[in-house]
Write an enzyme that holds these catalytic residues in place. Structure first.
Site, PDB file in Angstrom:
ATOM      1  N   GLY A 136      -8.691   8.905   9.297  1.00 45.19           N
ATOM      2  CA  GLY A 136      -8.962   8.968  10.721  1.00 45.19           C
ATOM      3  C   GLY A 136     -10.031   9.962  11.119  1.00 45.19           C
ATOM      4  N   GLY A 195     -11.455   7.497   6.037  1.00 45.89           N
ATOM      5  CA  GLY A 195     -12.613   8.312   6.364  1.00 45.89           C
ATOM      6  C   GLY A 195     -13.873   7.522   6.680  1.00 45.89           C
ATOM      7  CE  LYS A 236      -3.406   2.673   2.484  1.00 45.76           C
ATOM      8  NZ  LYS A 236      -4.044   2.923   3.780  1.00 45.76           N
ATOM      9  CB  THR A 253      -9.833   5.280  12.433  1.00 46.95           C
ATOM     10  OG1 THR A 253      -8.510   5.597  11.987  1.00 46.95           O
ATOM     11  CG2 THR A 253     -10.183   6.127  13.632  1.00 46.95           C
TER      12      THR A 253
END
Lengths: 259, 259, 259, 259
Positions: free
Chosen positions: D159, D186, D98, D208
């Site tokens: 986050g 998000g 990634k 998150t």
């Protein structure tokens, strides 16, 4: 008046920049742009007949308050954009340039890589570069570092009239930018323009929403007022939003409670 | 000028109605309301000392352009509201009334049942009733049938500054209403006011967003311009939104394609 | 399992309530509702032939897990709704009732006044009343006080598939309600249903989005999973949103900084 | 089952990719990721002690179903990212990567220029590259042309849990992409993940929202179900939205109209 906007060597009383496409005829365009109070008007190189001094569109833009901002609409890469910029400078006698590079004909989304590349070259060639880009905070910083005179992040796809779909990113851009931020593309209504100004944009560029309204002259006036309203509200500072209601009329007790 | 607004027996040049709560002091309120151009100003019965001819708040509203709109803020039911209305009429010498009934002190959401009940009585008692309600299309029709002079659906909870959270319902209300629609409550920024006007509201009522701004006078001016901009855009008619992008600069071909 | 939902005398494993309209044929409806896991199924009185024991739609709903919830769709006022409720009780052998009163044939928005009036009568007549209403927090409290078994505020107009346009008001309703809150109308996608559950709704009612999907059976399954996901997230509690980014990967320093 | 997702040489049953940051401890992380059904798990190079074979985090990820996706979080430019990628390949024995480059520590917005540059190099070095980027349709095409195995546009800042703030651009990306589209960053609630899948994303990456929930294990399960629900709805196809209401219960006439 200390809230005038300065970009490079020019200072503007109006924070409403406008475009010249899509009007049903040039006379109407001229009247609508005059009504809008705009002082910076973008025009596509393709629409200017560079061989013809009497080119119709330029004749209609021949007013002291209008500064021309040639754009590179139709350029698919940096090379085409740089060439178009040079032709525009020669033809129109201005080194100001709205840099637009969009390889995709369907959504006309801008190309971040080619835009930065072209911006770097054009700054070296002495242009005042205003690049049209996605609402990408990092790209905005890199363009600023490359010497662009402003950044022009989009609100939503060009001509969509969808309004501000990038608010979360525009707020970051406004917070971080050291050059003026001009919200371009997608602004479909005066309320969108007002909102862009309220969140701290330095100016907005509007074209389609004025040009294709059934009444472009009044719509030009409406955008003028909305941009001024939004700017004034930004300077006066908006109140905070809150989750709970809060009575405008102080409600220390209900009306007929004994106190 | 044919776009003036008429409600009952009065005609207004300004489509911005204002409130008087939450200002830090009455002198500032007076200047902000003058700057806003507002011609209809709501005042809570509780804030008026009905025994005292020299009541301070009224003195500051003593201008020819200000029409008073007493409100029943703090009333928890129809009975309290009707009593408050009668006291207000006597004290302020006007039969205009903003009808507010909110039994819940936290969110101040209006009570549809008691509001209709009170409206029916007040209309019979000769009041010009402007009821504050949720953005409920059926309730609006029933109030209209009961004879109210306007309907005042909310944008979001009072004092929240959250803006227009009820657009889908306001559009239905505007489409169906035979009396003026005044969007009340929640309008937090000039762009919200402009948007309400663009969708066809006849007026907006703003209080908190002006009163608690760090600069109420400029914010009053900003709302004035935004309301005028939104109304003008409504009359000029907005362009349609579209899913695809559409170049402002006609892009029949790319810039350097051979044609 | 302590997260089952109890309304009046019934306890449900599934928090997805469903409707029976708009399916292309009854066999498909039956399979889709079975796939959805729904245990409460609303059916319009008009669609049931009360004279005919072999009525087709009822035959397809003849499963142990399906409880019927007759509705008064088409009623324009309290009187019609009460009459319809009584016919439904006799025909279907249940005192459960979804109370719907919508005088306007275009948007089918519910009538708050007639709905409360009918609810008061129906509660006295021994019905378990689930009223379909606007997302009006005060009306919800009044219905609860009148003895309804739940409240059913709308997400957006019936059949619009617009999703949750009333979030700000649903949150207030959920916070204040002492009876189950079932979000009804407008839910157009599983994500909408999940969101309603995440904000604390006790159940959702879905019809159009399943019935008019090209594949109602899979869409029924998708809604089943989404409702369970949303409920589980509500119970596990969502994380807070924040304005600033926050790296998932702890970024105490940049990657190659010397530390 | 034909709806499995293939990226490069791997095929996944789960379309929920996960991250390993922010969990209160590694045991909890392990259980939450197992509950989520995730088969691709991203881990920051900085968090892996490359000298230590018993590195704690890797021990907790030592399950047959977990494929590791090292990320370059903390890299500020292409050079750092390429170096980090090579270290990660050696340390973790996988050429999957990634690619994250974010020079700004506050909002962690990705750098489009450096990301493309690094992607071009890493593809040549034999990596399977999944780049994390803004929701920029043109950049996605350029990365695809450079040979990345997928594109990972963001929903909102990392986050922030703000959900899908880039829907208008994700739709364009999904329409135009020839490689899998993984919505990253998000996603704050299962409903956000479901919505991303409904609009046609091939997978989502969540970190998150699971890690900082008070109950990460149940939240992992909730996301699992929501992703499956959204995918199933996408395959079954959503119904259209409409402006007007449309009765679920066919309303050819009002209930007691004579017909």
């Amino acid at each position: 008046m200390n809230n005038r906007l300065t970009i490079a060597d020019k200072t503007f009383n109006s924070r409403l920049f406008t475009g010249t496409g899509k009007f049903s005829h040039n006379q109407l365009m001229e009247e609508a742009l005059l009504a809008s109070g705009s002082e910076l008007v973008t025009v596509a190189l393709k629409r200017v007949d560079v061989q013809n001094e009497q080119d119709d569109i330029l004749k209609h833009l021949n007013h002291a308050q209008f500064h021309l901002l040639p754009n590179t609409s139709g350029a698919r890469n940096a090379e085409e954009a740089v060439l178009a910029a040079q032709l525009a400078r020669e033809a129109l006698g201005t080194n100001w340039l709205k840099l637009e590079i969009h390889p995709d004909p369907k959504y006309l989304m801008p190309d971040p890589i080619e835009t930065l590349k072209a911006a770097e070259q054009l700054v070296k060639l002495g242009f005042v570069v205003l690049p049209y880009i996605h609402a990408d905070p990092v790209l905005c910083k890199r363009l600023e570092e490359a010497g662009t005179a402003a950044v022009m992040p989009l609100g939503s796809p060009i001509g969509s009239n969808k309004g501000l779909k990038t608010v979360d990113f525009l707020e970051i851009i406004v917070e971080q930018s050291n050059v003026p931020v001009v919200v371009d593309a997608g602004i479909g209504a005066p309320s969108d323009a007002a909102k862009a100004m309220e969140l701290g944009a330095d100016a907005v560029l509007v074209n389609t929403a004025i040009a294709v309204s059934p009444n472009p002259i009044d719509m030009g006036k409406a955008f003028k007022m909305a941009v001024e309203a939004g700017r004034l509200a930004f300077e006066a500072k908006l109140a905070q939003t809150s989750t709970k209601a809060s009575a405008s009329s102080p409600l220390t007790a209900f009306l007929f409670d004994e106190e």
